[in-house]
Design an enzyme around this catalytic site. Structure first.
Site, short mmCIF file in Angstrom:
data_model
loop_
_atom_site.label_atom_id
_atom_site.label_comp_id
_atom_site.label_asym_id
_atom_site.label_seq_id
_atom_site.Cartn_x
_atom_site.Cartn_y
_atom_site.Cartn_z
CG PHE A 204 46.85 52.75 -16.93
CD1 PHE A 204 47.13 52.34 -18.22
CD2 PHE A 204 47.49 53.87 -16.43
CE1 PHE A 204 48.04 53.04 -19.01
CE2 PHE A 204 48.40 54.58 -17.21
CZ PHE A 204 48.69 54.16 -18.50
CG HIS A 205 39.64 50.86 -16.92
ND1 HIS A 205 39.85 52.00 -17.63
CD2 HIS A 205 38.71 50.14 -17.60
CE1 HIS A 205 39.07 51.98 -18.69
NE2 HIS A 205 38.37 50.88 -18.70
#
Ligand code: UD1
Length: 364
Positions: A204-205
């Site tokens: 996740f970013h």
């Protein structure tokens, strides 16, 4: 001799430029590689140059991080003399990162033709910085090199004339098909001490997910719950690491295995034998589709609708309950039979992209 000057800057660009630098071409081509330095950590940049056997950049601009305006401003200023020095026939830009739009803007102002690889891909979510980068780059580009028919249709709706659109296919698939065997040979599950087919990979970013405390907390809780059922490997992007610490959420990850960002081959080697992938990445949606691995994308939109149509990818709201229910559905179903790959996702997109530029060389 046609000179192609490729501008890359951030992790998702590197696997897209690699096949163009090696593509067979119908006429002599000279490549110049420019790295803006948007990503600079070894794990975010050098590891990819190594895995993808990319040549050292001819120019490295070292712009680094900053606010959007600071980062983009530095790129605009640094790119202009580079384009003057190399006088390319084409500036080739990739995907949707800040480096992409900056390079397209400078090239177009200087009267240099611009080719956009992965043009026409849309999430229709203007809150994503990547979406505006894509829309504006496509308006500037002389040649929009798209991954397929849905991207072509998006461009036509935005008024891009057919003469500027070429469907060439998905360059990320070129790289995946070329390097998959090397990724498999790394034995990644064994390196992490997990059994093939019995672990999850999470990444996740996206700013929309990780910069918001509530949303990141929901994702963390979903991952921690999954980690009570199977090993969860979580390679953490620097942006996400910083937010987990700032919001005091790192401790809530429970048994989730927090690992450094992985290189290209390591990532593919882990993903191809995962039971499920949880992500907000664009690239992993594509890669899981080609690898036939179930993917849950914690976003409300996707720019890769083909991956949902193929049955491997499913959108899920970034909320703990929704993610848990989607995970249960994946784990309760037998692994699906591999769907046919979308047309033009065949490993030859880069070759078609280079041919399109050479074919268009005399049109202006
Ligand atoms: C960028 C792209 C995004 C892509 C992602 C892949 C834009 C608008 N976004 O987001 O589309 O999916 O790259 O990683 O271009 N940082 C480091 N080391 C690095 C790079 C970044 O520590 O090598 C940290 C910095 O604190 C920086 C933050 O990450 O401020 C964000 O970096 P930035 O390049 O602005 O955007 P990404 O979130 O990486």
């Amino acid at each position: 001799m046609t000179r192609l000057l490729h501008v890359v800057g951030a992790r998702p660009n590197f696997m897209k430029v690699a096949p163009l630098l090696r593509a067979p071409a119908p006429a002599p081509v000279e490549h110049v590689l420019v790295h803006t330095g948007q990503h600079y950590d070894v794990a975010m940049s050098e590891a990819f140059f190594r895995d993808l056997a990319l040549p050292a950049p001819d120019e490295h601009l070292g712009v680094g991080s900053g606010s959007h305006a600071v980062q983009t401003g530095r790129m605009l200023i640094a790119l202009e003399p580079v384009f003057e020095r190399h006088a390319p026939d084409w500036v080739v830009v990739y995907g949707d990162v800040n480096s992409t739009l900056a390079a397209a803007r400078v090239a177009q102002k200087k009267g240099i033709r611009v080719a956009h690889v992965e043009a026409g891909v849309r999430s229709f979510d203007r809150a994503m910085p990547e979406e505006t980068n894509r829309v504006l780059t496509d308006q500037l580009a002389d040649l929009c090199l798209t991954p397929g028919a849905s991207a072509d249709a998006n461009l036509r709706r935005e008024g891009v004339p057919d003469a500027r659109i070429r469907a060439v296919g998905n360059v990320m698939v070129d790289t995946l098909l070329a390097l998959r065997a090397r990724a498999t040979a790394l034995g990644m599950p064994e390196r992490f001490g997990v059994a093939g087919g019995a672990y999850a990979v999470a990444t996740f970013h996206r700013a929309g997910n990780v910069d918001d405390r509530g949303t990141l907390g929901e994702i963390v809780h979903a991952l921690a719950a999954l980690a009570t059922m199977m090993p969860v490997l979580f390679p953490v992007h620097p942006r996400t690491r910083a937010r987990l610490e700032e919001f005091g959420l790192a401790g809530a990850l429970g048994a989730v295995q927090f690992v450094e960002p992985q290189g290209y081959l390591e990532t593919i080697g882990l993903v191809e034998r995962a039971r499920v992938v949880l992500t907000d990445s664009g690239g992993l949606q594509v890669e899981t589709t080609v690898l036939g691995v179930p993917c849950l994308t914690a976003r409300t939109t996707t720019e890769w609708t083909e991956t949902v149509a193929s049955g491997t990818n499913r959108l899920v709201a970034p909320e703990a309950a929704a993610i848990r229910a989607a995970v249960d559905a994946v784990l309760g179903a037998p692994p699906a039979a591999a769907a046919p790959r979308p047309p033009l996702w065949d490993g030859r997109a880069a070759e078609r992209a280079v041919a399109a530029m050479l074919g268009a060389s005399s049109t202006r």
